[in-house]
Design a protein around this motif. Structure first.
Motif, PDB file in Angstrom:
ATOM      1  N   GLU A 167       0.871  -1.233   0.082  1.00  0.00           N
ATOM      2  CA  GLU A 167       0.079  -0.051  -0.093  1.00  0.00           C
ATOM      3  C   GLU A 167       1.020   1.369  -0.091  1.00  0.00           C
ATOM      4  O   GLU A 167       0.605   2.155  -0.826  1.00  0.00           O
ATOM      5  N   MET A 168       1.823   1.143   1.072  1.00  0.00           N
ATOM      6  CA  MET A 168       2.596   2.235   1.062  1.00  0.00           C
ATOM      7  C   MET A 168       3.390   2.604  -0.249  1.00  0.00           C
ATOM      8  O   MET A 168       3.576   3.845  -0.923  1.00  0.00           O
ATOM      9  N   ARG A 169       3.930   1.408  -1.136  1.00  0.00           N
ATOM     10  CA  ARG A 169       4.302   1.651  -2.334  1.00  0.00           C
ATOM     11  C   ARG A 169       3.630   2.283  -3.381  1.00  0.00           C
ATOM     12  O   ARG A 169       4.030   3.120  -4.427  1.00  0.00           O
ATOM     13  N   ARG A 170       2.302   2.231  -3.270  1.00  0.00           N
ATOM     14  CA  ARG A 170       1.285   2.678  -4.095  1.00  0.00           C
ATOM     15  C   ARG A 170       1.244   4.320  -3.994  1.00  0.00           C
ATOM     16  O   ARG A 170       1.009   5.068  -5.060  1.00  0.00           O
ATOM     17  N   LEU A 171       1.856   4.550  -2.873  1.00  0.00           N
ATOM     18  CA  LEU A 171       1.460   6.032  -2.554  1.00  0.00           C
ATOM     19  C   LEU A 171       2.926   6.731  -2.809  1.00  0.00           C
ATOM     20  O   LEU A 171       2.935   8.012  -3.366  1.00  0.00           O
ATOM     21  N   ARG A 172       3.949   6.044  -2.586  1.00  0.00           N
ATOM     22  CA  ARG A 172       5.280   6.553  -2.863  1.00  0.00           C
ATOM     23  C   ARG A 172       5.497   7.021  -4.350  1.00  0.00           C
ATOM     24  O   ARG A 172       5.376   6.107  -5.163  1.00  0.00           O
ATOM     25  N   ALA A 221       5.415   2.524 -12.846  1.00  0.00           N
ATOM     26  CA  ALA A 221       4.929   1.966 -11.685  1.00  0.00           C
ATOM     27  C   ALA A 221       3.665   2.293 -11.268  1.00  0.00           C
ATOM     28  O   ALA A 221       3.144   1.807 -10.280  1.00  0.00           O
ATOM     29  N   HIS A 222       3.145   3.395 -11.510  1.00  0.00           N
ATOM     30  CA  HIS A 222       1.990   3.862 -11.069  1.00  0.00           C
ATOM     31  C   HIS A 222       0.798   4.387 -12.108  1.00  0.00           C
ATOM     32  O   HIS A 222      -0.279   4.310 -11.768  1.00  0.00           O
ATOM     33  N   ALA A 223       1.145   4.250 -13.181  1.00  0.00           N
ATOM     34  CA  ALA A 223      -0.045   4.532 -14.168  1.00  0.00           C
ATOM     35  C   ALA A 223      -0.039   3.343 -15.321  1.00  0.00           C
ATOM     36  O   ALA A 223       0.948   2.751 -15.953  1.00  0.00           O
ATOM     37  N   PRO A 224      -1.464   2.827 -15.605  1.00  0.00           N
ATOM     38  CA  PRO A 224      -1.491   1.693 -16.568  1.00  0.00           C
ATOM     39  C   PRO A 224      -1.523   2.357 -17.957  1.00  0.00           C
ATOM     40  O   PRO A 224      -2.270   2.134 -18.663  1.00  0.00           O
ATOM     41  N   VAL A 225      -0.317   2.551 -18.343  1.00  0.00           N
ATOM     42  CA  VAL A 225       0.034   3.028 -19.688  1.00  0.00           C
ATOM     43  C   VAL A 225       1.003   2.233 -20.364  1.00  0.00           C
ATOM     44  O   VAL A 225       1.676   1.564 -19.849  1.00  0.00           O
ATOM     45  N   GLY A 226       1.013   2.410 -21.680  1.00  0.00           N
ATOM     46  CA  GLY A 226       2.209   1.682 -22.441  1.00  0.00           C
ATOM     47  C   GLY A 226       3.299   2.473 -22.595  1.00  0.00           C
ATOM     48  O   GLY A 226       3.449   3.548 -21.834  1.00  0.00           O
ATOM     49  N   ARG A 227       4.575   1.876 -23.208  1.00  0.00           N
ATOM     50  CA  ARG A 227       5.861   2.658 -23.209  1.00  0.00           C
ATOM     51  C   ARG A 227       5.856   3.666 -23.990  1.00  0.00           C
ATOM     52  O   ARG A 227       6.319   4.632 -23.614  1.00  0.00           O
ATOM     53  N   ALA A 228       4.958   3.884 -25.020  1.00  0.00           N
ATOM     54  CA  ALA A 228       5.121   4.983 -25.798  1.00  0.00           C
ATOM     55  C   ALA A 228       4.401   6.078 -25.070  1.00  0.00           C
ATOM     56  O   ALA A 228       4.921   7.365 -25.148  1.00  0.00           O
ATOM     57  N   GLU A 229       3.430   5.908 -24.441  1.00  0.00           N
ATOM     58  CA  GLU A 229       2.476   6.856 -23.647  1.00  0.00           C
ATOM     59  C   GLU A 229       3.496   7.451 -22.717  1.00  0.00           C
ATOM     60  O   GLU A 229       3.712   8.419 -22.094  1.00  0.00           O
ATOM     61  N   ARG A 265      10.418   6.492  -5.356  1.00  0.00           N
ATOM     62  CA  ARG A 265       9.731   6.617  -6.587  1.00  0.00           C
ATOM     63  C   ARG A 265       8.353   5.546  -6.438  1.00  0.00           C
ATOM     64  O   ARG A 265       7.693   5.487  -7.561  1.00  0.00           O
ATOM     65  N   GLY A 266       8.516   4.452  -5.623  1.00  0.00           N
ATOM     66  CA  GLY A 266       7.480   3.707  -5.633  1.00  0.00           C
ATOM     67  C   GLY A 266       7.858   2.291  -6.567  1.00  0.00           C
ATOM     68  O   GLY A 266       6.638   1.802  -6.898  1.00  0.00           O
ATOM     69  N   LEU A 267       8.725   2.230  -6.859  1.00  0.00           N
ATOM     70  CA  LEU A 267       9.259   1.118  -7.988  1.00  0.00           C
ATOM     71  C   LEU A 267       9.055  -0.219  -7.155  1.00  0.00           C
ATOM     72  O   LEU A 267       9.163  -0.392  -5.966  1.00  0.00           O
ATOM     73  N   ALA A 268       8.537  -1.069  -7.865  1.00  0.00           N
ATOM     74  CA  ALA A 268       8.536  -2.542  -7.363  1.00  0.00           C
ATOM     75  C   ALA A 268       9.847  -3.155  -6.840  1.00  0.00           C
ATOM     76  O   ALA A 268      10.643  -2.883  -7.431  1.00  0.00           O
ATOM     77  N   PRO A 269       9.726  -4.056  -5.639  1.00  0.00           N
ATOM     78  CA  PRO A 269      11.002  -4.525  -5.143  1.00  0.00           C
ATOM     79  C   PRO A 269      11.881  -5.089  -6.100  1.00  0.00           C
ATOM     80  O   PRO A 269      13.083  -5.164  -6.200  1.00  0.00           O
TER      81      PRO A 269
END
Lengths: 338, 329
Positions: free
Chosen positions: A94-99, A130-138, B226-230
C-alpha cells in the motif's frame, strides 16, 4: 444567496498530520531516540520548511513519513496521517502505491539520486509505469512532457542521456520532474538545492514555488538554510536534536523568534549591513548518544536555568494571538529581549 | 576502439612469445624427451635416429627458432607420442573442457548471485548467516578433496551419479557434446558441481558485499521513494550497479576453470584438455604442452577483451580511454 466568508483554515482535515512521531535507532547499547515527539500539520498547497542543523532529525522525519527508514532505524511510535489515512504500520504494498505517486520525494545530492548506469529516459519511464496503467510509448511521451515542464532544454535528446552527461542543476531538474510526474499531493524535498550553486538554487526555488502553486501541491521543504526557508515557506518548523522546538508562520517566526535556538540561527545568518559580524551559536549539537534530558539545547543556551532540566512544555509563541505558532521553551521571550 | 583492440592483440602476442620461451627452457631442464621416446633396449644409433626424426638433436635455440618459424604458419608441431598435429589434439579435447567449465560457471553464477543477493538484502536473517558461513567452507576446502568426497558420497555410497567419463554424447557442429543427452548431463553433474563450489562461494561473497554497499546509496533509496516494485529495485537498480566486479570475476574464473580443470578432470576421468595436459607433461610431449598453453593464453586474452567490452554495456561511464590505459574505475 452568498456563502459567509470562510475563515482562513480550511474545513477539510489537513493533508499531512504528523502526531508525536518517534523514531529509534537500534544499537548494541539499546535503542537511541532519533525523533522524539515530532508533530506538525501541513495543508493542501502549503509550504512548510523544516529547518535544523545536520543530525537534527530532518531527514529522519522525511524518511519516516515515506516509510523508508531502514533498519537498524525504525518508527517507534506516533502517527502520520496522510489525507486521512494512517501511514505508520501501513502494508508495504500500500505504501509503495503512495510513494512517487501521491507523495513524491526529492533528494539532496543530484549527483547521487539518479542511477548512473541507466538513461534518464529509462528512469522516468519506469516511474510512470510504476503507477500508471499506460504503454511504453505513452510513458515516454509523458517523460518528455514533464522534462519540458521543469525547463530542461531539448527533452527528447535528454531522455537518451545518462546522468553523468548532465550538469548538477539539470540532474536536479530531472529529479524534480520525476517528483512531479504523477501530480502528487505532497512533495518532500530533502535539501534539494544545497548541492547547487547560488544562481541555479534561486532559479529552482522560484520554479518549484510556481509549479507547486499551480497544482496546489503541498511541500515539505527540508533545509538547514533559513534564508531558503524565508523565500519559500508559509510556515517554518525548527528542529533541534530530534525535536521540533518552535513552529509558526514564516514571517512572524523569523521576525520574532522566541526559542533561543531559533534566535541563534537567525543571528548567525549573514544579513543586514555589510561587514557586520555574524554571531555563531556556541558549542556543537549533541550526538545521538549524548542528547541531554529535558531541553536538549540547554548546554548551549545563554538563558538556560534549572527549570530547563525538565521536558519543556509547548506554549503559544505569542500570548493571545492564535495562529502565531508554538514554542517549546520555559523562558519564552527572554532570548529576544537580549 | 580499433587502436585499443590492436594494442591488446599486440600485448597478447608478446605474452604468447614469452610463454613459449619459458616452456622450451623449462622442459629442457625437466628432462630429455628422447629418454622417454626410445625403447630401453635401443642402441646409440637407434637413439640418434629417433632424436633426429623429432629434431631433438639440434641445439635448443635452433629448435626454438624452427618452432617459431612454423608457428607463424599455424603449425605448432606434431605430438611426439601421438604423431599428430598438437593443435588438433588440443582442440579435440576442447569441447569436453568447455562444456564442463561453462556448466560449472552457470551453476556458480546462478547460485552465487541469488544467494549473495539474499544475504546482502537480509544480512540479519539466519539463512544469510548460514550462507555466509557456508561460503567460508566453500572457499577453504581444497577442490581435489571435495571431488573425492563427491565421488565417495554420490557415486560409491548412494550410487546416484556416475563418477567417470562423459557418458552418451551427441554430435553438434561436428564435435561430440555431453550436455544434450540425459546420460551426459548425469556424467557432467559431479565434476561441474566440484568445479562450481569454490566459485559459488566467491561470487556470492562478492555479490553480498556489492549489495551491502549500494543498498544505502541515494539512487537505490530514490528508486524506492519513486514507488518502484522491489523486483525492479533489486533486479535493475541494485544488480546493474554491482555487476562490474562480478563480470570481471566470472570472466577470470572462466579462464582459470578451463586452464586449471586438470585436477577435476583427473578425479572424474573427464577426457578434457586438462587431462591431456597432465599426460603430456608426464611424457614431456613438448608440442602438445606448447599448443595447449598457447590456446589457454589466447583464451584468457579473448575473455578479458569480452569482459572489457561488457563493462561498456554495463556502465556508460567507462570510456574507451579508461580501458586503453588499463586504468579501471
Amino acid at each position: 444567496m452568498s456563502a459567509p466568508p470562510s475563515p482562513a483554515p480550511s474545513p477539510l482535515p489537513p493533508l499531512l498530520e504528523v502526531q508525536a512521531l518517534r523514531a529509534e535507532l537500534a544499537t548494541r547499547g539499546g535503542p537511541l531516540n532519533m525523533l522524539d515527539d515530532v508533530s506538525f500539520t501541513l495543508g493542501h498547497g502549503r509550504v512548510l520548511a523544516l529547518v535544523g542543523e545536520s543530525g537534527s532529525g530532518k531527514s529522519a522525519t522525511a524518511f519516516s513519513i515515506m516509510g523508508l527508514l531502514d533498519p537498524p532505524a525504525r518508527v517507534a511510535g506516533g502517527s502520520v496521517r496522510f489525507a486521512g489515512r494512517e501511514l505508520v504500520g501501513l502494508a508495504e504494498a500500500e505504501m509503495r502505491r503512495l510513494r512517487g505517486n501521491r507523495i513524491a520525494m526529492i533528494f539532496q545530492d543530484p549527483m547521487m539520486t539518479l542511477n548512473p548506469v541507466l538513461t534518464i529516459g529509462a528512469q522516468i519511464v519506469e516511474t510512470v509505469l510504476a503507477h500508471a496503467p499506460v504503454g511504453r510509448a505513452e510513458a515516454r511521451r509523458r517523460a518528455r512532457d514533464v522534462l519540458g515542464r521543469v525547463g530542461v532544454p531539448g527533452p527528447e535528446e535528454r531522455l537518451a542521456c545518462h546522468p553523468h552527461q548532465l550538469s548538477g542543476g539539470l540532474r536536479q531538474r530531472v529529479a524534480i520532474a520525476i517528483a512531479l510526474l504523477h501530480q502528487p499531493d505532497l512533495i518532500i524535498a530533502d535539501e534539494p538545492t544545497t548541492a547547487l550553486d547560488a544562481t541555479i538554487q534561486a532559479q529552482i526555488l522560484r520554479e518549484v514555488r510556481a509549479l507547486v502553486t499551480e497544482r496546489r501541491t503541498a511541500l515539505l521543504w527540508i533545509t538547514h538554510d533559513l534564508s531558503v526557508a524565508e523565500q519559500l515557506a508559509d510556515d517554518i518548523a525548527v528542529m533541534y536534536a530530534g525535536r521540533i522546538v518552535e513552529r509558526g508562520p514564516a514571517t512572524a517566526l523569523l521576525r520574532q523568534p522566541i526559542h533561543p535556538y531559533t534566535a541563534g540561527l537567525i543571528a548567525s545568518l549573514p544579513r543586514g549591513r555589510r561587514g557586520s559580524r555574524l554571531t555563531p551559536i556556541p558549542g556543537l549539537p549533541p550526538t545521538l548518544a549524548s542528547r541531554p534530558s529535558g531541553c536538549a539545547f540547554r548546554p548551549r543556551c545563554g538563558v538556560a536555568g534549572p527549570a530547563c532540566a525538565a521536558d519543556p512544555p509547548w506554549r503559544d509563541r505569542l500570548a493571545g494571538s492564535a495562529p502565531g505558532g508554538a514554542v517549546r521553551c520555559v523562558n519564552p521571550g527572554q532570548a529576544v529581549a537580549a | 576502439m580499433l587502436a585499443w583492440m590492436l594494442r591488446r592483440s599486440f600485448q597478447a602476442g608478446l605474452v604468447v612469445l614469452a610463454m613459449t620461451l619459458l616452456v622450451f627452457a623449462g622442459l629442457h631442464v625437466a628432462g630429455n624427451p628422447v629418454d622417454i621416446l626410445v625403447p630401453p633396449d635401443a642402441d646409440a644409433a637407434e637413439r640418434a635416429r629417433i632424436a633426429a626424426a623429432f629434431g631433438l638433436d639440434r641445439p635448443l635455440w635452433r629448435q626454438y627458432l624452427l618452432f617459431l618459424e612454423r608457428a607463424t604458419q599455424g603449425d605448432l608441431g606434431r605430438s611426439f607420442i601421438y604423431n599428430r598435429p598438437a593443435l588438433s589434439l588440443v582442440f579435440e579435447r576442447l569441447p569436453a573442457t568447455l562444456e564442463l567449465s561453462v556448466l560449472a560457471l552457470l551453476i556458480a553464477a546462478g547460485f552465487g548471485i541469488s544467494l549473495g543477493l539474499f544475504a546482502g538484502l537480509r544480512p540479519q536473517a539466519l539463512l544469510s548467516r548460514l550462507i555466509m558461513a557456508g561460503s567460508v567452507v566453500g572457499l577453504s576446502l581444497p577442490t581435489f578433496w571435495v571431488g573425492l568426497m563427491l565421488v565417495v558420497g554420490f557415486s560409491v555410497r548412494l550410487g546416484w551419479l556416475p563418477s567417470s567419463g562423459r557418458g552418451d554424447t551427441l554430435a553438434l557442429l561436428g564435435v561430440d557434446w555431453s550436455f544434450p543427452t540425459l546420460d551426459g548431463l548425469r556424467h557432467l553433474a559431479l565434476p561441474a558441481a566440484n568445479l562450481a563450489l569454490f566459485k559459488v562461494a566467491l561470487i556470492l561473497r562478492l555479490t553480498r558485499a556489492g549489495v551491502r554497499e549500494v543498498v544505502h546509496l541515494d539512487y537505490v533509496r530514490f528508486a524506492r521513494a519513486r514507488g518502484l516494485a522491489p523486483s525492479r529495485v533489486v533486479g535493475v537498480h541494485i544488480l546493474r550497479a554491482i555487476m562490474i566486479p562480478i563480470v570481471t570475476v566470472i570472466g577470470l574464473e572462466f579462464c582459470s576453470t578451463i586452464a586449471f580443470s586438470m585436477v577435476t578432470e583427473s578425479i572424474f576421468a573427464w577426457p578434457g584438455m586438462g587431462r591431456l595436459m597432465i599426460e603430456s607433461i608426464q611424457v614431456l610431449d613438448r608440442p602438445v604442452i606448447v599448443a595447449y598453453l598457447v590456446a589457454v593464453v589466447l583464451l584468457f586474452v579473448t575473455v578479458n577483451l569480452l569482459a572489457d567490452l561488457l563493462y561498456r554495456l554495463l556502465d556508460p561511464r567507462v570510456g574507451p580511454a579508461d580501458a586503453a590505459t588499463g586504468a579501471g574505475r
